[in-house]
Design an enzyme around this catalytic site. Structure first.
Site, PDB file in Angstrom:
ATOM      1  N   ASP A 101     -27.113  32.027 -68.209  1.00 43.10           N
ATOM      2  CA  ASP A 101     -28.547  31.740 -68.174  1.00 43.10           C
ATOM      3  C   ASP A 101     -29.124  31.345 -69.521  1.00 43.10           C
ATOM      4  O   ASP A 101     -30.193  30.757 -69.590  1.00 43.10           O
ATOM      5  CB  ASP A 101     -29.290  32.921 -67.564  1.00 43.10           C
ATOM      6  CG  ASP A 101     -28.926  33.083 -66.081  1.00 43.10           C
ATOM      7  OD1 ASP A 101     -28.892  32.073 -65.376  1.00 43.10           O
ATOM      8  OD2 ASP A 101     -28.636  34.206 -65.651  1.00 43.10           O
ATOM      9  N   TYR A 145     -34.160  34.772 -59.459  1.00 42.63           N
ATOM     10  CA  TYR A 145     -33.949  36.027 -60.181  1.00 42.63           C
ATOM     11  C   TYR A 145     -34.788  36.160 -61.438  1.00 42.63           C
ATOM     12  O   TYR A 145     -35.173  35.171 -62.037  1.00 42.63           O
ATOM     13  CB  TYR A 145     -32.467  36.152 -60.532  1.00 42.63           C
ATOM     14  CG  TYR A 145     -31.977  37.580 -60.499  1.00 42.63           C
ATOM     15  CD1 TYR A 145     -31.950  38.273 -59.297  1.00 42.63           C
ATOM     16  CD2 TYR A 145     -31.582  38.236 -61.655  1.00 42.63           C
ATOM     17  CE1 TYR A 145     -31.521  39.600 -59.261  1.00 42.63           C
ATOM     18  CE2 TYR A 145     -31.152  39.547 -61.621  1.00 42.63           C
ATOM     19  CZ  TYR A 145     -31.127  40.223 -60.417  1.00 42.63           C
ATOM     20  OH  TYR A 145     -30.713  41.533 -60.384  1.00 42.63           O
TER      21      TYR A 145
END
Lengths: 706, 706
Positions: free
Chosen positions: A333, A417
């Site tokens: 990420d 998320y």
């Protein structure tokens, strides 16, 4: 100060920005102009990011030494003010070329330039993600695939673009998308589409914007092995809603949560000037960049240096479902997308309580123009219970102090998320690095009535796949100076022996200095503690080197097979602690380029492999920790936070408890729940339990008695 | 309700106390009278404790079932209301005899009686501790020993009574004392005597009150091995003050800690009636006894049973200094002294913030009369940051909720040291059991200029010895019923195979039910998770048994040699998790009698050894965890809290996130630190970072397009 103008004039002696200040919108515009001019008119340029290129440590440390010596003035040699510019160059028919330049903002010169080798793929910008939707809608392939399903009336298809992950084959720059359907009958765009997963993944050539193929996903259960399962046409008929926005929820909201307010009548205890933050003897500078989000610099306590730089370096989320193409379901990420790019704009009264200070950042549009992103970092204080307490049983006098914390927080959203990151400072010289995982777990379609070994059915037809979150925090210590030695301390049993351990009660505390760059793992059975020491500074009381310590948590490391691409591209997730020699620009545990990587290149593993001296030297410590997340039904539709903390604590750095001077004042606004009389004694004096009192059993005065 | 009358009439259907209510002062007086009458006039009786004898599970569970079915009335069979009475009987010349009786409060009959075997020693009362001081002052042995030192002018001797610990020889009931000197020149009884340790330990015959010998302590360093060291006459001359009370401290107090108030304008969200506590769908009863302190009973969420009983069972603190007599420096703070007896009387605004409810308890004087001990438990709410959050990147709509906690807290003082124990309930169905270690570390005298392998010099002349804190929490689950099965869940790597794991990305989640009572250890490398399941209740969504889980922390276990008395008397500290079959009255991990024990008798190890069925049965789970504490200089003079937490969490117990109905209301009183405009959007709607927006990239409407 205003947080919208990002040139901060807190370099008292001059009117120049501090070398660690983020670039202002004006400064990024200068950099943009230089690059446009330098590349010329016969090429098109797509900008990805323009942000501060941090000064070389040699230059910055000299500046900081002068700053802390109060010797800054206009005549001193300052580190050049540099911008890192990341962009694609498109020469007519020839495909785009990814380039990085460094621009001197003051001289308006391009001082460095690099054409990145094709083997690397730069991180995806949100603009590239955005284009994925349009590409799908235009794609006959995609339309055909969707037409293969009977979607319920009134449903529309929602696509979450994802990084392509690590592939066995060599492929061009690709993006993939996870597909869901949204119930559009309620005309609410926030209806949760994740509870209606479609078993297809379109793959797009990121540069040509063409959907090159549609991967078919298995919908089977444990009885199907790797097979596709029934994959029926009416694939969503057994799915059910998973709403989380209040107006769509079927269940009523709680009505018995009474307000709990944090009120700071005299304002906060912190002082902020530009990006310089001061609180309770702590002093540090806040940085922010598109990849790491918030970073901390030049962290000092009571004037003494503790950390040169503190940052979240990388994270990877491998999914444990062995069915292809889920072997490519692995996000980095920070490297693939960027924590800074994904940062939420925080809202007052929502993400923290009390008196809040927000910080903005400058983002970059594809044409290189700056756009201010508001409130990407928040700063606030909180109470964390009792800080220290002692009751003298003789006099019944208790002294008790609260544990006040200063929190630097930012929150990122990556499609489904969320991660909440916080650096928490306390009054006892400690810093806690905290991660909270929340948001919506990633689900795929599963046939009616089936269960799977690869995850948990959290909603009818929705399988939440087992996965791991593996983080790496980068700690660049400067414990009373830049030359430090990392020492491991272990507590070990001793054999019984008349001479040394007659009753077997003793245990040994063994210290081992790390001399050459290397990795090692957490070892709770020996209470392994990592101490970042300064061997040339001894604590005057204990005689031991001053140090900061942490106990690495023995969280589970990468479960994927060592020979898998998943594992190879995340070597940093193979061990808990890495000790390397400082190298300018070496910030990324998983390597500079993670997007579509096949293995980790120039990450911590390669840094350690240099086998450099790290004894009494400029060292960097990397701590990998994680969370193996086999989802519970309770994680649906939005999961309660899963919290992890690393505690950086002084160990013989001070000459006593640094929080000893925190006054044990009685909080004036606390009240009793009922009308009963309070038995609270005056001030901070308390009664020890009557059954516990020894009375002031007379002390023995020998001189008078003998 | 008033908290001073401890008969609580919250058994709605009758006017009788609930079977789990603590005994009132009146009830303990009844029990006292019965025992005095029963033993007769020709003996003297010294009472130790009078407290509730909890009902047998068979009887209590029947009552609870009726209670929750709303079928309580005056005709039903109630568990007898019983008092446990612990006391010494002195028959003339014959030494005291320790006895325990059970008295029926209603029939006023002694229904059970036991003369405890001489091999066991009952826990020490604070009254016995108190007598230690006087005994020393009268003792020629002690005076002679003290006369052996040249104490600085104006110093007096302060003695901390300690349990005698585990001795190799067979000895009568003994108490020992750690000796210090207090600088009395400042005429402040709270001057910290611990910074002036005297190297002697007087040993007293606890019954005859005679000092039987004085143990001499070594003052040497690493060069001296087990030898005594110089042990000079002016043993305190190189020691220095270690003051912590504000009026004696040389350093100034901080002046920049601005008030942080927790204000609950509408009062708390909890409801208390007697010892019944209700909060956010949670409902439980609070117990309190002299040994365990606060205990939780009949813990239910939304009407569903979760735990039958939750308690801190035992703890031991072995010191790692091999030099005799430190092999006897090992406290069992629950069994030797009693957490309930050592409980602080808490003060408003000092030990917690906001709206507080306090609970009292009834203590027992040596003559058996009751004395109310105020505020031994406090109840309050707190905010623990974000509970869950998701931002829809398409609409930029964020929904975020706070994590509200209900805290049941009590604090114990054991001479120099403090423990803060808390049970924290949250809105997502979780309970966190938290321990905080604080207070003053135990120090012994060390010669000038020396250092030691057995500890750290934290103040000139004061060696803080290395030690461990080993706790055991007793969990009596009732997950949707009393019959549960404990299952361990491990996440394990898979081999690479074309058929089952072609790319090596998969991992296996393996469940193993515990069928026979046994112990096992934490295993973070396999992410070992302990699930307390109800095999007869399946989650309707996942199809898996409903359960509550925790991940045992792999903290270091007992370091003392397995053959040492230290280790033998604390078998519970040899493994992290123990699964036993429920047995009435089996509450104590280290056995019923720990004071002067030579080995653990009838503790968890013996319970496990019964090899009973624990599958789909009434099971108890014991979790041992600890802290190896090699003191830092920062731990002096009072140490900052060291925090440990166990998280009990639902796993497929609910059908979605239980906190989903927590409203994401915006806190109205949070304010900006500076005058700058807030960019906070209305309500709980927030903007995603502009650089992160994908815009509402159009969803795909197949029906309309095809």
């Amino acid at each position: 100060m205003s947080s919208t103008t990002l040139i901060t004039r807190n370099d008292s002696a001059t009117s120049l920005p501090h070398p660690l200040d983020q670039l202002s919108a004006a400064e990024t515009s200068v950099a943009r102009g230089v690059i446009l001019a330098a590349r010329g008119d016969n090429v098109a340029i797509k900008f990805r990011s323009i942000f501060l290129e941090e000064p070389l440590k040699k230059e910055l440390s000299q500046f900081l030494d002068l700053e802390h010596a109060g010797q800054l003035n206009t005549n001193i040699q300052r580190p050049p003010r540099l911008a890192k510019v990341q962009y694609d160059v498109v020469h007519g028919t020839k495909g785009p070329e990814y380039m990085e330049s460094v621009v001197d903002i003051v001289t308006k010169k391009e001082v460095d330039q690099r054409v990145v080798e094709k083997v690397h793929q730069s991180g995806l910008t949100t603009h590239e993600f955005r284009e994925f939707n349009e590409a799908c809608i235009e794609s006959p392939l995609f339309k055909k695939a969707v037409a293969g399903f009977d979607l319920p009336e009134g449903f529309v298809v929602s696509i979450d673009p994802w990084p392509y992950g690590g592939d066995a084959e060599v492929v061009p720059r690709y993006t993939q998308g996870l597909c869901f359907a949204r119930d559009n009958r309620n005309q609410n765009l926030d209806s949760n589409h994740y509870s209606y997963p479609l078993p297809i993944i379109p793959v797009m050539d990121t540069y040509t914007k063409k959907i090159v193929r549609i991967d078919k996903l298995a919908t089977g259960g444990k009885e199907d092995g790797l097979a596709y399962g029934t994959h029926k046409k009416n694939v969503l008929d057994h799915c059910s809603p998973g709403e989380y926005v209040p107006e769509l929820m079927s269940q009523p909201m709680r009505t018995d949560v009474k307000p709990l307010n944090v009120v700071q009548p005299d304002g906060p205890s912190f002082k902020v000037s530009g990006h310089l933050i001061e609180w309770q003897k702590w002093r540090f500078r806040l940085g922010f960049n598109p990849r790491e989000g918030a970073t901390l610099h030049d962290v000092r306590y009571d004037g003494r240096s503790v950390f040169y730089r503190l940052s979240l370096s990388e994270m990877t989320v491998p999914y444990g479902d062995p069915r292809p193409p889920f072997h490519r379901k692995q996000a980095f990420d920070f490297g693939d997308a960027g924590a800074g790019r994904a940062a939420n704009n925080l809202a007052l009264g929502c993400d923290c309580l009390g008196v809040i200070k927000y910080f903005d950042t400058v983002a970059t549009e594809p044409d290189g123009t700056p756009s201010v992103s508001k409130n990407v970092v928040c700063l606030h204080e909180q109470d964390n219970g009792i800080g220290w307490k002692h009751t003298n049983f003789r006099t019944e006098r208790a002294v008790v102090t609260r544990l006040r914390e200063l929190v630097v927080q930012f929150i990122i959203t990556l499609a489904n998320y969320e991660y909440i990151f916080a650096y928490k400072f306390d009054q006892a010289g400690g810093i806690t690095v905290e991660t909270r995982a929340t948001g919506i777990v990633s689900v795929v379609n599963i046939d009616p009535g089936k269960t799977s070994p690869w995850g948990n059915v959290v909603s009818s037809g929705a399988l939440a796949q087992n996965h791991q979150h593996l983080f790496c925090v980068r700690i660049d210590p400067a414990v009373d100076g830049y030359n430090n030695t990392v020492v491991t301390e272990q507590s070990l049993p001793m054999s019984m022996s008349k001479e040394t351990n007659p009753y077997g009660s003793g245990y040994e505390v063994r210290q081992t200095p790390i001399k050459t760059s290397q990795y090692f793992d957490a070892s709770p059975t020996t209470n392994l503690t990592v101490k970042m020491t300064n061997p040339s500074k001894l604590n005057p009381i204990s005689g031991k080197p001053v140090s900061y310590k942490f106990i690495p948590s023995a969280s589970q490391l990468m479960l994927a097979h060592p020979d898998s691409i998943m594992a190879k591209r995340a070597q940093f997730a193979q061990h808990h602690v890495w000790v390397t020699k400082y190298k300018d620009g070496e910030y990324w545990a998983g390597g500079e380029f993670t997007n579509q990587s096949k293995k980790e290149i120039d990450g911590v593993a390669d840094a350690v492999a240099r086998k450099e001296n790290v004894e009494n030297d400029d060292v960097v410590v990397w701590n990998t920790f994680g969370l193996t997340h086999n989802p519970r039904v309770e994680d649906w539709p939005v999961m309660p936070v899963e919290i992890h903390q690393i505690h950086l604590r002084p160990a013989d750095f001070f000459t006593c408890n640094p929080a000893l001077d925190v006054p044990g004042v009685k909080n004036a606004t606390s009240v009793l729940a009922s009308e009963e009389e309070s038995c609270c004694a005056k001030g901070d004096v308390q009664q020890a339990a009557s059954s516990h009192i020894q009375g002031s059993g007379p002390d023995y005065k020998p001189k008078s008695k003998l």
